[in-house]
Design an enzyme around this catalytic site. Structure first.
Site, mmCIF file in Angstrom:
data_model
loop_
_atom_site.group_PDB
_atom_site.id
_atom_site.type_symbol
_atom_site.label_atom_id
_atom_site.label_comp_id
_atom_site.label_asym_id
_atom_site.label_seq_id
_atom_site.Cartn_x
_atom_site.Cartn_y
_atom_site.Cartn_z
ATOM 1 N N CYS A 78 0.951 -1.172 -0.027
ATOM 2 C CA CYS A 78 0.065 -0.081 -0.174
ATOM 3 C C CYS A 78 1.062 1.254 0.166
ATOM 4 O O CYS A 78 0.334 2.368 -0.111
ATOM 5 C CB CYS A 78 -0.956 0.054 1.108
ATOM 6 S SG CYS A 78 -0.251 0.269 2.863
ATOM 7 N N CYS A 123 1.593 -4.434 8.340
ATOM 8 C CA CYS A 123 1.548 -3.183 7.942
ATOM 9 C C CYS A 123 -0.012 -2.608 8.456
ATOM 10 O O CYS A 123 -0.870 -3.551 8.486
ATOM 11 C CB CYS A 123 1.510 -2.985 6.493
ATOM 12 S SG CYS A 123 0.844 -1.369 5.759
ATOM 13 N N CYS A 126 -2.671 -2.048 5.434
ATOM 14 C CA CYS A 126 -3.292 -3.081 4.515
ATOM 15 C C CYS A 126 -2.970 -4.501 4.921
ATOM 16 O O CYS A 126 -3.579 -5.166 4.502
ATOM 17 C CB CYS A 126 -2.674 -2.836 3.200
ATOM 18 S SG CYS A 126 -0.822 -3.415 2.843
ATOM 19 N N CYS A 146 12.458 -8.238 12.153
ATOM 20 C CA CYS A 146 13.205 -9.053 11.260
ATOM 21 C C CYS A 146 12.291 -8.892 10.086
ATOM 22 O O CYS A 146 11.442 -9.626 10.235
ATOM 23 C CB CYS A 146 13.521 -10.343 11.811
ATOM 24 S SG CYS A 146 14.381 -11.515 10.481
HETATM 25 ZN ZN LIG Z 1 0.691 -1.736 3.743
#
Ligand SMILES: [Zn+2]
Length: 157
Positions: A78, A123, A126, A146
């Site tokens: 995204c 994330c 998204c 990581c």
């Molecule tokens: Zn994203």
């Protein structure tokens, strides 16, 4: 004989379900939502496997391991800015590693796959899987994010 076969299939089925987990976006709501078909069209096979099915790229395969310029690493799903180059360090693991994310960029959840309890990181916008966070990082945070390089794009400053 039949009974044994049946039991074997049940056990195999349970193990399979534990290892092949549904994508994060199928379970939670995110600001950016795409259908499975849209994700498949947008991502390559390895990217899809890592970002949408919580797979892991092979160590030392990402060119971003050796990315040392100033800049920002964005979500490939995204384009949200996720990690700053100043927080990147060489962990020796073969995956891009960071002591912290940018503010309000990522979310975490417990990951109990492979008979371990790890902290999964994805994330915020998204839901794409990024990697895991460990408590063995350097100062100032002591954290090691990581991250799979295939989940990121790099924008030089
Ligand atoms: Zn994203």
């Amino acid at each position: 004989m039949f009974r044994r076969l049946f039991l074997g299939r049940v056990l195999l089925g349970a193990a399979g379900a534990a290892l092949v987990r549904p994508a994060a976006a199928a379970e939670e709501r995110f600001e950016v939502m795409r259908s499975e078909a849209e994700w498949r069209a947008r991502l390559g096979p390895l990217e899809y496997r890592v970002m949408r099915e919580e797979g892991t790229e092979r160590a030392f395969t990402s060119p971003l391991n050796d990315e040392h310029r100033d800049g920002v690493f964005h979500c490939k799903g995204c384009d949200l800015p996720l990690y700053a180059s100043k927080d990147k360090f060489d962990s020796g693991t073969g995956w891009p590693s960071f002591t912290r994310s940018l503010p309000d960029a990522v979310r975490t959840r417990p990951d109990r796959s492979f008979f371990m309890v790890r902290t999964e990181v994805h994330c915020r916008r998204c839901g794409s899987h990024l990697g895991h966070v460990f408590d063995d990082g350097p100062p100032p945070t002591g954290k090691r994010h990581c991250i799979n390089g295939v989940s990121l794009t790099f924008a030089p400053a």
